[in-house]
Structure formats: structure tokens, C-alpha cells
Design a protein around this motif. Sequence first.
Motif, short mmCIF file in Angstrom:
data_model
loop_
_atom_site.label_atom_id
_atom_site.label_comp_id
_atom_site.label_asym_id
_atom_site.label_seq_id
_atom_site.Cartn_x
_atom_site.Cartn_y
_atom_site.Cartn_z
N SER A 95 -26.12 18.82 0.51
CA SER A 95 -25.06 17.85 0.72
C SER A 95 -24.81 17.66 2.20
O SER A 95 -24.54 18.62 2.92
CB SER A 95 -23.76 18.34 0.06
N ASP A 106 -15.67 16.08 2.62
CA ASP A 106 -16.31 14.87 2.17
C ASP A 106 -17.82 15.07 2.24
O ASP A 106 -18.35 15.42 3.30
CB ASP A 106 -15.88 13.69 3.06
N ASP A 108 -21.95 13.88 0.91
CA ASP A 108 -22.97 13.06 0.27
C ASP A 108 -23.91 14.04 -0.41
O ASP A 108 -24.65 14.76 0.26
CB ASP A 108 -23.74 12.23 1.28
N LYS A 118 -21.18 10.89 -4.00
CA LYS A 118 -20.27 11.16 -2.88
C LYS A 118 -19.03 11.80 -3.49
O LYS A 118 -18.49 11.30 -4.48
CB LYS A 118 -19.87 9.88 -2.17
#
Length: 126
Positions: A95, A106, A108, A118
Motif C-alpha cells: 500500500s 490514507d 492506495d 483506496k
Amino acid sequence: VVCCLLFVSSCNSPEKLLCRSWRLIDADFDETTVNLSKEDKPKMVKQLRDSCLFTFNKNHTYSAKLAQGIENGTWSFSKKCDTLYTQNDHTGAFSKINVLSKIALDLDINSKDGTKMKFALAPVKK
């Protein structure tokens, strides 16, 4: 020596920020890798918000409470601490970390099965 100490303490900073429990605030799915209809997507996000809880531990283990059950595994950072790797018995993911702070995580997410998502998370208040 001072430079080395500053470097070591700054390297510990992402770990200190990550090691806590996080709840899902929002999720988005790459439509090319996740087969969800426009009607199902908000339902899936709500289900994830209601059920997901991620806990990262200092011993580099994690647990994820998901709708389908509890997942346990290990985690690590890349050398630059800009990527989070997770691994369990069944699968793994890497990620990209967009934000890691006291108030937000946060990511991805790229699963080994090709799924891309996400996730926006917030720390659980004690």
C-alpha cells in the motif's frame, strides 16, 4: 552522533504513528479490478465502514476485523517508509502511503490478487 540520533528517531516516527487501531472512514475501488455495480459500491463502502477495524502492533503484527472475520498477519515498511507491506497466510498487499499522521491514514492498496482500493482511516479514540 547527533545526526544519527535524529535519523533513528525520525525513522521511528512512522512506526509510532501507525501502531494503533484505525477505523475505516471511506473506501474507493478501482473499477477495473473490483467488479461492483454502481448500486453495490455504496453498500460495500457502508458495510466496510460498519465492520472494519485495523490494529497495527509494535511487534510488526496486525489484525484486521472484517465483515467476513478476523485476519491476522505481519506488516513492514519500505526503506523510505512510503509503502506499507502486509502479509497473512492467504494473501498479501502493498500500500502506497499517501498520509500517515496522528489523525489520518490514507492508503492506495494493491492486493496480490490484483485488486486495487483506496482506504481513508482515522484512529480509534480511546
